[in-house]
Structure formats: structure tokens, C-alpha cells
Design an enzyme around this catalytic site. Structure first.
Site, PDB file in Angstrom:
ATOM      1  N   LYS A  28       1.187   4.208  -2.776  1.00 12.38           N
ATOM      2  CA  LYS A  28       0.860   5.592  -2.447  1.00 12.38           C
ATOM      3  C   LYS A  28       2.044   6.530  -2.683  1.00 12.38           C
ATOM      4  CE  LYS A  28      -3.451   5.249  -1.304  1.00 12.38           C
ATOM      5  NZ  LYS A  28      -4.510   5.968  -2.065  1.00 12.38           N
ATOM      6  N   TYR A  83       0.839  -1.206   0.000  1.00 12.93           N
ATOM      7  CA  TYR A  83       0.000   0.000   0.000  1.00 12.93           C
ATOM      8  C   TYR A  83       0.872   1.254   0.000  1.00 12.93           C
ATOM      9  CZ  TYR A  83      -3.411   3.403   1.850  1.00 12.93           C
ATOM     10  OH  TYR A  83      -4.208   4.504   2.050  1.00 12.93           O
TER      11      TYR A  83
END
Length: 260
Positions: free
Chosen positions: A170, A166
Site C-alpha cells: 500500500k 500489505y
């Protein structure tokens, strides 16, 4: 959302009648974005995999007079997702505001991440940003310009465990935003990235916001000692989508209560 005092917020006339699209719009931050864009009289389309919640939100907003369209769609199915975006444009006119909100921050210890899960983390957290933009940029160009709003995360800047895929996605969105701003700027298409802090959505409150974690957030991590909610993010999205931010592109806009 709870407030300790009454505030007055801005209205953006340039959003009225403009087609704005939101991915992951059935719940959490996405649902707030859909609702606030509709309240500004934008034409709003959105997708989600939660069909029941998506249909209900769209119906509720249409019942209040908003022009809103919803489709159940898996953003990791790139061909289907791109076709859905084109279908929305046929229905409501060219997409002028693209909000790449959808994400999944499921926690997994790094030594338990499989290749398939890594691919899922990348697909659901960054890949769809690029291919949605690829789809809408031609219609934005033909319409005279537009605004693409990508979503990063404070987790790429602070210490949070068990989120390697993740966080990698990002962090990549921040670089992609600058690259897209370079590519699309000549056509008056702005590309910016919002970095939310810890936004207390229903999911975060249920899964992660323990009393101890919230106490640390408000007394040690944030400079501002108040909780952040989805409407705090929505107000930044409204400004970046509106003509008020017409000269802003390629930048990171941090809404985190001063977390460093």
C-alpha cells in the site's frame, strides 16, 4: 449505510455513458463503487473471484436498467486479467475510468510470513494496479484521456501490526501513483490514490471491529466521531472519475475521518 441525518450528494453528468472498470467489485467497498457508478449511468464492468456474489450484483443492477458486465477473474493471473480488460473494452467501449480496488489485508505475524505469502501479498495488493494500467492506458490515450484511481490504505500511515506485506504494498502504491501521473499526464490521463480509513465493510465488522476497537477509533483515533462506510469512499471515486477533477493528478486523497 446508517446515517444520523439526511444528506444530498452530487450527480456527475460526465460519468454518463463512460466505461468504468472496478477490480474486486463483488463485495465490500468494490460493490458500492460498482453500484454508485452504475447509478451515475456509467457503463460498469468489474471482476472478482467470488463468482456467485459478482453474478448476483451484476444481475440486480441490470434489472434496474444499468449497463453492467461481470467476469470471474483472478487478478493475480496477469495474462488472464489483461485479456479480461480487453474483452470488457470490446464489449462496452474503451475503459475511461480504472478503479484498482482489489486487495487482501490478511493478518500474519511478521516472523511467520513465508516467501510465498510475501509474493501473494505483493501480487494481490499492488502488482495488478500496474498491469491493469498498462492495459488500459493505450485505449484511454486514443479516447482523449481518462482517470486511474489507485487504492492505498491508512495502515501505511498509522500503527497496525501483522500487516507488513500489505502495508509495504500500500505504501508502494502511493509512489507508483506519482510515477504513473508523470508518465501518463501528457495524454490527459490522471492518476490519483485514495487512502481509506477504517471502512466498516461486512468483512471488517465480522473480523476486526470489536466494541473496544470501535470505541478507540471514534474517541481517540479519528477527529470526526462517526463511523465510515463504503459510500464515503464511493463519493470520492465518483469525483475523481468525473471531469470535475480534470486538473487533479498525482495526489493522495485521504478519506479517514481525520485519523492522525
Amino acid at each position: 449505510m446508517p446515517q444520523t441525518q439526511q444528506y444530498q450528494y452530487a450527480t456527475y453528468p460526465s460519468l454518463a455513458g463512460r466505461h468504468a472498470f472496478v477490480s474486486g467489485g463483488a463485495s465490500g467497498i468494490g460493490a458500492e463503487l460498482v453500484s454508485q457508478l452504475a447509478a451515475q449511468k456509467a457503463k460498469v464492468s468489474f471482476v472478482d473471484i467470488d463468482g456467485e456474489r459478482g453474478e448476483k450484483l451484476a444481475a440486480d443492477l441490470r434489472g434496474s436498467g444499468a449497463e453492467v458486465s461481470y467476469r470471474t477473474c483472478d487478478i493475480t493471473d496477469t495474462a488472464a486479467y489483461q485479456q479480461t480488460l480487453r474483452d470488457f473494452a470490446d464489449e462496452l467501449g474503451p475503459i475511461r475510468i480504472l478503479v484498482n480496488n482489489a486487495a487482501n489485508d490478511a493478518r500474519t505475524p511478521f516472523d511467520q510470513v513465508t516467501p510465498d505469502q510475501w509474493d501473494r501479498d505483493i501480487n494481490v495488493n499492488i502488482k495488478h494496479h500496474f498491469f491493469a494500467a498498462q492495459t488500459v492506458v493505450p485505449m484511454m490515450r486514443d479516447a482523449g484521456g481518462g482517470s486511474i484511481i489507485n487504492f492505498g490504505s491508512i495502515t501505511a500511515h498509522v500503527r497496525v501490526p501483522n500487516l507488513t506485506g500489505y502495508i509495504a504494498a500500500k505504501a508502494g502504491i502511493e509512489g507508483m501513483t506519482r510515477a504513473q501521473a508523470t508518465e501518463y499526464g501528457k495524454d490527459e490521463i490522471r492518476v490519483n490514490c485514495i487512502i481509506p480509513g477504517w471502512i466498516l465493510t461486512e468483512k471488517q465488522l465480522a473480523d476486526h471491529a470489536t466494541p473496544e476497537a470501535l470505541d478507540k477509533l471514534l474517541t481517540q483515533d479519528q477527529r470526526l466521531p462517526h463511523k465510515l462506510y463504503s459510500d464515503d469512499i464511493a463519493r470520492m471515486v465518483l469525483w475523481l472519475g468525473a471531469d470535475d477533477s480534470r486538473s487533479c493528478t498525482g495526489h493522495l486523497w485521504v478519506v479517514d475521518g481525520g485519523w492522525w
